[in-house]
Design an enzyme around this catalytic site. Structure first.
Site, short mmCIF file in Angstrom:
data_model
loop_
_atom_site.label_atom_id
_atom_site.label_comp_id
_atom_site.label_asym_id
_atom_site.label_seq_id
_atom_site.Cartn_x
_atom_site.Cartn_y
_atom_site.Cartn_z
N ASN A 150 52.61 107.56 42.68
CA ASN A 150 53.16 106.22 42.92
C ASN A 150 52.12 105.23 43.47
O ASN A 150 52.11 104.06 43.09
CB ASN A 150 54.40 106.28 43.81
N GLY A 226 54.31 114.25 48.16
CA GLY A 226 55.05 114.34 46.92
C GLY A 226 56.52 114.57 47.21
O GLY A 226 57.01 114.26 48.30
N THR A 228 60.22 116.42 47.87
CA THR A 228 60.66 117.43 48.83
C THR A 228 60.74 118.81 48.18
O THR A 228 60.38 119.82 48.79
CB THR A 228 62.02 117.00 49.43
N THR A 230 58.93 120.03 45.70
CA THR A 230 57.56 120.57 45.56
C THR A 230 57.03 120.98 46.92
O THR A 230 56.37 122.02 47.05
CB THR A 230 56.62 119.51 44.93
N GLU A 248 54.07 115.37 53.37
CA GLU A 248 54.67 114.03 53.37
C GLU A 248 55.58 113.96 52.15
O GLU A 248 55.11 113.95 51.02
CB GLU A 248 53.58 112.96 53.27
N CYS A 282 57.46 105.52 48.73
CA CYS A 282 58.28 106.38 49.58
C CYS A 282 58.88 105.60 50.75
O CYS A 282 59.84 106.04 51.37
CB CYS A 282 57.45 107.54 50.09
N GLU A 461 50.26 112.04 59.49
CA GLU A 461 48.94 111.62 59.03
C GLU A 461 48.56 110.35 59.78
O GLU A 461 49.34 109.85 60.59
CB GLU A 461 48.97 111.36 57.52
P1 NDP Z 1 55.70 115.74 42.92
O1 NDP Z 1 56.16 116.55 44.07
O2 NDP Z 1 56.30 116.01 41.59
O3 NDP Z 1 54.14 115.85 42.72
C1 NDP Z 1 53.21 115.58 43.74
C2 NDP Z 1 51.92 116.33 43.43
O4 NDP Z 1 52.15 117.73 43.51
C3 NDP Z 1 51.40 116.06 42.02
O5 NDP Z 1 49.99 116.07 42.04
C4 NDP Z 1 51.94 117.26 41.28
O6 NDP Z 1 51.24 117.54 40.09
C5 NDP Z 1 51.76 118.35 42.31
N1 NDP Z 1 52.57 119.55 42.09
C6 NDP Z 1 53.67 119.70 41.30
N2 NDP Z 1 54.12 120.98 41.37
C7 NDP Z 1 53.30 121.65 42.21
C8 NDP Z 1 53.24 122.99 42.70
N3 NDP Z 1 54.12 123.93 42.32
N4 NDP Z 1 52.27 123.33 43.57
C9 NDP Z 1 51.38 122.41 43.99
N5 NDP Z 1 51.37 121.12 43.55
C10 NDP Z 1 52.31 120.74 42.68
O7 NDP Z 1 55.91 114.22 43.37
P2 NDP Z 1 55.71 112.95 42.46
O8 NDP Z 1 54.31 112.92 41.93
O9 NDP Z 1 56.86 112.86 41.53
O10 NDP Z 1 55.79 111.78 43.56
C11 NDP Z 1 56.97 111.21 43.96
C12 NDP Z 1 57.46 111.82 45.26
O11 NDP Z 1 56.46 111.67 46.27
C13 NDP Z 1 58.69 111.15 45.80
O12 NDP Z 1 59.60 112.12 46.24
C14 NDP Z 1 58.17 110.35 46.97
O13 NDP Z 1 59.13 110.11 47.96
C15 NDP Z 1 57.09 111.22 47.47
N6 NDP Z 1 56.15 110.45 48.27
C16 NDP Z 1 56.11 110.65 49.63
C17 NDP Z 1 55.29 109.89 50.42
C18 NDP Z 1 55.21 110.10 51.90
O14 NDP Z 1 54.25 109.65 52.50
N7 NDP Z 1 56.15 110.79 52.51
C19 NDP Z 1 54.43 108.84 49.85
C20 NDP Z 1 54.54 108.74 48.42
C21 NDP Z 1 55.37 109.52 47.67
P3 NDP Z 1 51.80 116.91 38.68
O15 NDP Z 1 51.61 115.45 38.77
O16 NDP Z 1 50.95 117.55 37.69
O17 NDP Z 1 53.23 117.34 38.59
#
Ligand code: NDP
Length: 480
Positions: A150, A226, A228, A230, A248, A282, A461
């Site tokens: 994002n 990413g 929750t 994941t 996060e 987020c 963080e």
């Molecule tokens: P994901 O959880 O789908 O992916 C995040 C990262 O993890 C990507 O690089 C993804 O790779 C990777 N990933 C996926 N599966 C695995 C696994 N099994 N093991 C290790 N890594 C893995 O999140 P999104 O990319 O869809 O992002 C959106 C989410 O992030 C929302 O829920 C949002 O709220 C959250 N977010 C939280 C923030 C915070 O600070 N709390 C800030 C910004 C976003 P790939 O892209 O290849 O799937």
């Protein structure tokens, strides 16, 4: 067709297995680049390189590492427009947003942590006439950093900058959906003087590359941003290995609007906190709770403003919203609009895909959407939608506002609009959230702790919190 490469041990190279993955431009829906479909063997090579590089990088000292990171920041700034255009193309966000927020904040991340490390204190505890203790904070070696799509470069650098400043080497994975600016960064590392192996960037799928980083026995700490689900999978694998974890995760942030607020300032900012980056931050407020005495006035004024927002070509300054990040995501968000209707909700505006003309016809655009009439317990008000969709709910008093605000499994950010100072303190204390903004939104001081409670994450963080995460504390006790 652009072909991006991994950065391992200072060299740009394809995946060992030779496979490639397509990257789409959300604005057009078309494939425009390929990334290496990396796997465990690429991660292993990166971890080996990182361990080889660690002693020299750590010995460079704070000032030496700071100089390198400041140079990297400067090189990004020198290429600002290149980064801005890549970020917008890759993510679908308006060019103006990438220019105003994403890339300047990525630069600020490097500058902030490059200088924060120079002022990172260690504590001393003197026991009268007995002993003196001091805390020695040392980097642990190799950090794993996994980031989402994002705010691609902004969140990627938010992790790697403190990890590197603290003296660790890094194996990082950007989102496979938005790899472009991390790749652009990797092309600058040599020029900035980042020694080979210090920063390794591996492209590919989460369940392959992310999972291999998470499970690698020689990576003792994982910093993840990413979803929750994941995050739970990462914790399941990493916790039994006793890794340090910073998670996060998602949010379902409330915006509490009290009748005594500055209505005009609230209205303007609430439009932004709902729909900036197509609602894909987020920290966006997705549940707007409004005191009943001003509910009708708010609904009318808010919907009028939202209807005036322009969904359009991300490259045009006239566009307030660009495209959402992928077809799957667009379908997921629109699925939530259908769900809201089935839960008794009324769509006050938006709620549909927007089809633009010409080359943008197949892009993934959604009209900003406002829904009312769904109860607090409905899935629409419980689950993270992460798109341009907000709900409205009225409340009668402060107690009910707080009950509604806290009624989800998440606890990342919240926003409060009031002019009553006493209420500000009461409500801020009672909100179950890691971040409370009062009469503002997205005002960020990089020294402050950043993170969420409940299912929004574990750890903090930012500032000293990040430097503590990326070091191990050792107490040294010397008898007097
Ligand atoms: P994901 O959880 O789908 O992916 C995040 C990262 O993890 C990507 O690089 C993804 O790779 C990777 N990933 C996926 N599966 C695995 C696994 N099994 N093991 C290790 N890594 C893995 O999140 P999104 O990319 O869809 O992002 C959106 C989410 O992030 C929302 O829920 C949002 O709220 C959250 N977010 C939280 C923030 C915070 O600070 N709390 C800030 C910004 C976003 P790939 O892209 O290849 O799937």
């Amino acid at each position: 067709m652009e072909q991006l490469l991994n950065l391992i041990d200072g060299t740009l190279r394809p995946a060992t297995g030779g496979g490639w993955l397509d990257v789409h431009a959300p604005a057009t829906g078309q494939v425009y680049a390929r990334i290496p479909d990396s796997d465990e063997s690429d991660v292993n090579a990166a971890v080996e390189a990182a361990h080889r590089a660690f002693p020299a990088w750590n010995s460079l000292g704070r000032e030496g590492r700071s100089d390198v990171l400041l140079k990297l920041a400067q090189l990004i700034e020198d290429d600002l427009e290149g980064f801005v255009s890549d970020e917008s193309r890759d993510n679908g966000k308006p060019l103006s947003l990438a220019r105003r927020v994403d890339i300047p904040r990525a630069i600020a991340n490097f500058r902030f942590f490059a200088t924060a490390i120079l002022h990172f204190p260690s504590e001393a505890h003197v026991m009268d006439d007995v002993a003196v203790n001091y805390t020695d904070r040392q980097p642990f070696g190799v950090a794993g950093c996994i980031s989402p799509w994002n705010l691609p470069l902004y969140l990627f650098t938010w992790k790697i900058a403190p990890a590197l400043a603290a003296g660790n080497c890094v194996v990082a994975k950007p989102s496979e959906i938005t790899p472009l600016t991390a790749y652009r960064l990797s092309t600058l590392c040599d020029k900035a003087g980042v020694p080979p192996g210090v920063l390794n960037i591996i492209h590919g799928l989460g369940p392959k590359v992310g999972a291999a980083i998470t499970a690698h026995p020689r990576i003792p700490a994982i910093s993840f941003t990413g979803g929750t689900r994941t995050g739970a999978e990462i914790a399941r694998v990493a916790a039994p290995m006793f890794k340090k974890l910073s998670l996060e995760l998602g949010g379902k942030n409330p915006v509490l609007v009290f009748a005594d607020c500055d209505f005009d300032a609230m209205l303007k900012t609430t439009v932004r906190s709902s729909f900036t980056n197509q609602g894909q931050i987020c920290l966006c407020g997705s549940r707007i709770l409004v005191e009943r005495s001003i509910y009708a006035r708010f609904r009318e004024a808010f919907v009028e403003r939202v209807k005036a927002l322009r969904v359009g070509d991300p490259s045009q300054d006239s566009s307030d919203l660009g495209a959402v990040v992928s077809r799957d995501h667009m379908e997921k968000v629109l699925g939530y609009v259908d769900l809201a209707k089935s839960e008794g909700g009324t769509v006050l505006c938006g709620g549909h895909r927007v089809e633009l003309d010409g080359a943008l016809k197949s892009g993934w655009y959604i009209a900003p959407t406002v829904i009312e009439g769904v109860g607090p317990e409905c899935r629409t008000n419980q689950e993270e939608i992460f798109g341009p969709v907000v709900t409205l709910q009225p409340f009668d008093d402060e107690a009910q506002a707080l009950a509604l605000a806290n009624a989800t499994p998440y606890g990342l950010a919240s926003v409060v609009w009031t002019s009553d100072v006493q209420r500000t303190h009461r409500v801020a204390r009672a909100l179950q959230a890691g971040i409370v903004w009062v009469n503002c939104w997205m005002v960020r001081d990089l020294r402050t702790p950043f993170g969420g409670v409940k299912q929004s994450g574990v750890g903090r963080e930012g500032g000293v919190e990040a430097l503590r995460f990326f070091t191990e504390a050792k107490n040294v006790c010397i008898k007097l």
